[in-house]
Design an enzyme around this catalytic site. Structure first.
Site, mmCIF file in Angstrom:
data_model
loop_
_atom_site.group_PDB
_atom_site.id
_atom_site.type_symbol
_atom_site.label_atom_id
_atom_site.label_comp_id
_atom_site.label_asym_id
_atom_site.label_seq_id
_atom_site.Cartn_x
_atom_site.Cartn_y
_atom_site.Cartn_z
ATOM 1 N N GLY A 190 0.252 -45.055 -57.810
ATOM 2 C CA GLY A 190 1.582 -44.440 -57.776
ATOM 3 C C GLY A 190 2.525 -45.262 -56.914
ATOM 4 O O GLY A 190 2.102 -45.805 -55.897
ATOM 5 N N ARG A 214 -2.073 -47.587 -63.311
ATOM 6 C CA ARG A 214 -3.375 -47.154 -62.774
ATOM 7 C C ARG A 214 -4.502 -47.794 -63.571
ATOM 8 O O ARG A 214 -5.564 -47.217 -63.746
ATOM 9 C CB ARG A 214 -3.465 -45.629 -62.790
ATOM 10 C CG ARG A 214 -2.526 -44.985 -61.770
ATOM 11 C CD ARG A 214 -3.027 -43.617 -61.332
ATOM 12 N NE ARG A 214 -2.359 -43.163 -60.124
ATOM 13 C CZ ARG A 214 -1.242 -42.463 -60.096
ATOM 14 N NH1 ARG A 214 -0.656 -42.125 -61.234
ATOM 15 N NH2 ARG A 214 -0.706 -42.092 -58.962
ATOM 16 N N ASP A 268 -6.705 -46.321 -52.509
ATOM 17 C CA ASP A 268 -8.142 -46.605 -52.546
ATOM 18 C C ASP A 268 -8.592 -47.156 -53.904
ATOM 19 O O ASP A 268 -9.513 -47.957 -53.970
ATOM 20 C CB ASP A 268 -8.966 -45.379 -52.132
ATOM 21 C CG ASP A 268 -8.568 -44.111 -52.864
ATOM 22 O OD1 ASP A 268 -7.586 -44.145 -53.641
ATOM 23 O OD2 ASP A 268 -9.235 -43.081 -52.651
ATOM 24 N N THR A 313 0.107 -45.271 -49.632
ATOM 25 C CA THR A 313 0.089 -44.002 -50.355
ATOM 26 C C THR A 313 0.936 -42.993 -49.597
ATOM 27 O O THR A 313 0.873 -42.933 -48.360
ATOM 28 C CB THR A 313 -1.316 -43.406 -50.577
ATOM 29 O OG1 THR A 313 -1.160 -42.045 -51.000
ATOM 30 C CG2 THR A 313 -2.190 -43.398 -49.343
ATOM 31 N N ASP A 325 0.275 -40.026 -49.729
ATOM 32 C CA ASP A 325 -0.654 -38.930 -49.418
ATOM 33 C C ASP A 325 -1.288 -39.070 -48.025
ATOM 34 O O ASP A 325 -1.827 -38.098 -47.496
ATOM 35 C CB ASP A 325 -1.786 -38.874 -50.460
ATOM 36 C CG ASP A 325 -1.266 -38.727 -51.876
ATOM 37 O OD1 ASP A 325 -0.162 -38.175 -52.037
ATOM 38 O OD2 ASP A 325 -1.950 -39.175 -52.820
ATOM 39 N N ASP A 338 -4.045 -40.439 -47.216
ATOM 40 C CA ASP A 338 -5.456 -40.035 -47.248
ATOM 41 C C ASP A 338 -6.430 -41.218 -47.197
ATOM 42 O O ASP A 338 -7.582 -41.087 -47.587
ATOM 43 C CB ASP A 338 -5.723 -39.164 -48.498
ATOM 44 C CG ASP A 338 -5.424 -39.900 -49.784
ATOM 45 O OD1 ASP A 338 -4.862 -41.014 -49.727
ATOM 46 O OD2 ASP A 338 -5.736 -39.365 -50.865
ATOM 47 N N ARG A 369 -2.144 -34.944 -53.300
ATOM 48 C CA ARG A 369 -3.434 -34.946 -54.000
ATOM 49 C C ARG A 369 -4.413 -34.006 -53.300
ATOM 50 O O ARG A 369 -4.056 -32.851 -53.104
ATOM 51 C CB ARG A 369 -3.971 -36.361 -54.126
ATOM 52 C CG ARG A 369 -4.413 -36.632 -55.549
ATOM 53 C CD ARG A 369 -5.154 -37.903 -55.663
ATOM 54 N NE ARG A 369 -4.377 -39.005 -56.179
ATOM 55 C CZ ARG A 369 -4.048 -39.185 -57.449
ATOM 56 N NH1 ARG A 369 -4.391 -38.316 -58.367
ATOM 57 N NH2 ARG A 369 -3.382 -40.241 -57.821
HETATM 58 O O1 F6P Z 1 -1.077 -40.510 -54.951
HETATM 59 C C1 F6P Z 1 0.304 -40.373 -54.952
HETATM 60 C C2 F6P Z 1 0.731 -39.252 -55.839
HETATM 61 O O2 F6P Z 1 2.139 -39.116 -55.726
HETATM 62 C C3 F6P Z 1 0.039 -37.919 -55.580
HETATM 63 O O3 F6P Z 1 0.573 -37.242 -54.472
HETATM 64 C C4 F6P Z 1 0.233 -37.226 -56.892
HETATM 65 O O4 F6P Z 1 -0.776 -36.270 -57.166
HETATM 66 C C5 F6P Z 1 0.146 -38.336 -57.894
HETATM 67 O O5 F6P Z 1 0.423 -39.544 -57.191
HETATM 68 C C6 F6P Z 1 1.102 -38.191 -59.041
HETATM 69 O O6 F6P Z 1 0.878 -39.208 -59.923
HETATM 70 P P1 F6P Z 1 1.802 -39.511 -61.194
HETATM 71 O O7 F6P Z 1 2.989 -40.279 -60.693
HETATM 72 O O8 F6P Z 1 0.941 -40.318 -62.078
HETATM 73 O O9 F6P Z 1 2.229 -38.206 -61.769
#
Ligand code: F6P
Length: 348
Positions: free
Chosen positions: A10, A71, A102, A124, A126, A128, A170
């Site tokens: 992301g 991804r 990760d 990230t 997040d 995490d 997440r």
């Molecule tokens: O890992 C970053 C993040 O923004 C998370 O918080 C979220 O669940 C996910 O990516 C959303 O991903 P996408 O942009 O593919 O909807």
């Protein structure tokens, strides 16, 4: 050295600031840079652009990533690891700076088996990743969520409503807890601690009896009710069925489900706001620009010294290098002490 840079996973505020720092610092030491487009996808397909220092000078405040992201997991494709290594060889790319979470960094580590020299830069929103105290992007996401909660307070107060605010993160409750503390939320619900809807409603009722007619409930997208009928109902209402190449399900929807439950059970008027990708878009905060720059400069020094299969990290306020394997080994759950001891006294 000819070095490839890529951004995977992301997007995250500060990615461009890292690219700028790596290219401007590294070109000072004589390295040449190419940018792979759309993460590991660009490596597999051999799609790249030249990254001259002059193209990177003005990137500090720009959100997103100028290289695009994906991804893509090369190891999910037949011969993908070997294919990536072969492509890098053909393109005479001697090292890769991989900027990602990760998943992206896990691929960078596995590519060492194919003699691909990688330096990792953790990102990230997040927060995490276990190897680093904080990742850039997190501060920006918390700032945006806090501003949103501030705004939700005044409208909730005017209408005597409960507003459920769903934030990203997440399976970690870092954004929810930091934004919930900073924004003065009445409730903070995180993935690390399943919540009981009945107990939550009882707390909201007691709060109203004390004269607090409005409440902000911050819920992390990965939060779940306690096992049993509540959890089953929430699962039915939120399951997207979509999984990416790294096996991550698309999260979201718990806020809307919860708002309906609270309204039905308490009779209080309830609304829901999902902040979604607003938390990731736009310009990074000053903190994230500085952290991204510190990471990028250190990654460039690692290139100079030929130190590979490592990632840069923040530990004890200092920038360090740690083995990629360690950095991506385990994810970092919320420190529940922060929720209980710091957020706790202000909840309910
Ligand atoms: O890992 C970053 C993040 O923004 C998370 O918080 C979220 O669940 C996910 O990516 C959303 O991903 P996408 O942009 O593919 O909807």
């Amino acid at each position: 050295m000819r070095v490839g840079i890529l951004t995977g996973g992301g997007d995250c505020p500060g990615l461009n600031a890292v690219i700028r720092a790596v290219v401007l610092t590294g070109s000072g030491s004589g390295h040449e840079f190419v940018g792979f487009l759309d993460g590991w996808r660009g490596v597999l397909d051999g799609r790249s652009v030249t990254l001259e220092p002059s193209q990177c000078e003005d990137l500090l405040a720009r959100g997103g990533t100028i290289l695009g992201t994906s991804r893509t997991n090369p190891f999910k494709e037949a011969g993908g690891g070997e294919g990536a290594a072969k492509m890098l060889d053909e393109m005479e790319v001697e090292a890769v700076v991989a900027i990602g979470g990760d998943d992206t960094l896990g691929v960078a580590h596995r590519l060492a088996e194919f003699d691909v020299a990688c330096v990792g830069v953790p990102k990230t929103i997040d927060n995490d990743l276990s190897g680093t105290e904080v990742t850039f992007g997190f501060d920006t996401a918390v700032q945006i969520a806090t501003e949103a909660i501030d705004r939700l307070h005044t409208t909730a107060e005017s209408h005597h409503r409960i507003i459920v605010c769903e934030v990203m993160g997440r399976h970690a409750g870092w954004i929810a807890t930091h934004a919930g503390i900073a924004g003065g939320a009445a409730e903070i619900l995180v993935p690390e601690r399943p919540f009981d809807v009945e107990a939550l409603c009882a707390r909201l009722e007691r709060r109203r009896e004390r004269g607090r007619l409005s409440s902000i409930v911050v819920v992390s997208e990965g939060a779940v009710p306690v096992a049993g009928p509540q959890a089953e109902a929430a699962e039915l209402a939120t399951a997207s069925g979509t999984v990416d190449q790294f096996g991550h399900a698309r999260l979201g929807g718990i806020g809307a489900w919860l708002a309906r439950e609270i309204e039905e059970r308490t009779g209080y008027e309830c609304r829901e706001t999902t902040l979604g990708h607003t938390q990731r878009g736009g310009t990074p905060t000053a903190f994230d620009r500085v952290l991204a720059t510190r990471f990028g400069v250190e990654a460039a020094h690692a290139l100079d010294e030929g130190t590979f299969d490592i990632m840069v990290a923040l530990q004890g306020g200092q920038i360090v290098r740690i083995p990629l394997e360690v950095g991506v080994g385990t994810s970092k759950s919320l420190d529940l002490d922060l929720l209980d001891r710091v957020a706790g006294p202000f909840l309910g």
